[in-house]
Design a protein around this motif. Structure first.
Motif, PDB file in Angstrom:
ATOM      1  N   SER A  42       7.596 -82.651  58.595  1.00 53.05           N
ATOM      2  CA  SER A  42       7.311 -81.781  57.458  1.00 53.05           C
ATOM      3  C   SER A  42       6.961 -82.625  56.241  1.00 53.05           C
TER       4      SER A  42
ATOM      5  N   VAL B 239       1.644 -78.604  62.571  1.00 50.66           N
ATOM      6  CA  VAL B 239       2.878 -77.839  62.690  1.00 50.66           C
ATOM      7  C   VAL B 239       4.047 -78.823  62.692  1.00 50.66           C
ATOM      8  N   ASP B 240       5.074 -78.504  61.912  1.00 48.97           N
ATOM      9  CA  ASP B 240       6.255 -79.369  61.944  1.00 48.97           C
ATOM     10  C   ASP B 240       7.368 -78.695  62.750  1.00 48.97           C
TER      11      ASP B 240
ATOM     12  N   GLU C 279      10.360 -77.801  62.117  1.00 47.47           N
ATOM     13  CA  GLU C 279      11.091 -76.733  61.443  1.00 47.47           C
ATOM     14  C   GLU C 279      10.294 -75.427  61.476  1.00 47.47           C
ATOM     15  N   GLU C 280       8.985 -75.514  61.221  1.00 49.25           N
ATOM     16  CA  GLU C 280       8.123 -74.321  61.311  1.00 49.25           C
ATOM     17  C   GLU C 280       8.129 -73.767  62.731  1.00 49.25           C
TER      18      GLU C 280
ATOM     19  N   ALA D 156       9.179 -70.111  63.999  1.00 48.80           N
ATOM     20  CA  ALA D 156       8.183 -69.330  64.747  1.00 48.80           C
ATOM     21  C   ALA D 156       8.711 -68.918  66.117  1.00 48.80           C
TER      22      ALA D 156
ATOM     23  N   GLU E   9      11.150 -66.768  57.493  1.00 51.63           N
ATOM     24  CA  GLU E   9      11.475 -67.904  56.633  1.00 51.63           C
ATOM     25  C   GLU E   9      12.738 -68.583  57.142  1.00 51.63           C
TER      26      GLU E   9
END
Length: 155
Positions: A41, A55-56, A58-59, A63, A92
């Motif tokens: 990130s 894309v990291d 955490e995302e 997701a 989130e």
């Protein structure tokens, strides 16, 4: 039992390494054959060492929770004969210190907005029950200690 595989690929190339000035960009190759650009990130490791267009982890974590919840929600609605026309979720995840002082995704808030076919609009109570069941059935939610909240809106 099912097994899922992902191949993570990172190459140093000719960049420095031990000074921590190496790029964190890498690839995720899934068993479906799809490859996705990934990186740390940029809020953790600043660019140019992170790739903000990738894309990291955490995302991806957020997701995967959102996607799992949605898939169960759609399945349960269909089983009940409720027609969903559209589903979107502005999920989130919050990265903060957990109770032991370690950085962790401590909370994920799902904000699904569902548009139902007018012939089968279930109302807020049934909508909430379907979300509760979806949460209970979601494999990902059942696999993590993160608090997961659902704040749904419907049409």
């Amino acid at each position: 039992m099912s097994a899922y595989t992902t191949t993570i690929i990172w190459k140093r190339g000719d960049q420095p390494f031990v000074d921590n000035k190496y790029k964190r960009a890498h690839s995720w190759r899934f068993d479906s054959g799809i490859t996705i650009k990934a990186s740390s990130s940029p809020s953790i490791v600043p660019a140019p060492f992170s790739d903000p267009s990738a894309v990291d982890p955490e995302e991806a974590f957020v997701a995967s929770i959102s996607s799992c919840h949605m898939l169960w929600f759609l399945f349960i609605a269909a089983e009940r004969g409720i027609v969903v026309d559209y589903y979107t979720d502005n999920a989130e995840g919050i990265l903060a210190k957990d109770e032991s002082g370690k950085l962790s995704i401590t909370k994920v808030t799902l904000r699904p907005h569902i548009v139902y076919d007018k012939s089968s609009l279930p109302g807020k109570e049934i909508n909430a029950k379907i979300h509760k069941q979806a949460h209970e059935k979601c494999f990902i939610a059942n696999s993590v200690k993160t608090v997961i909240e659902v704040e749904s809106t419907i049409e």
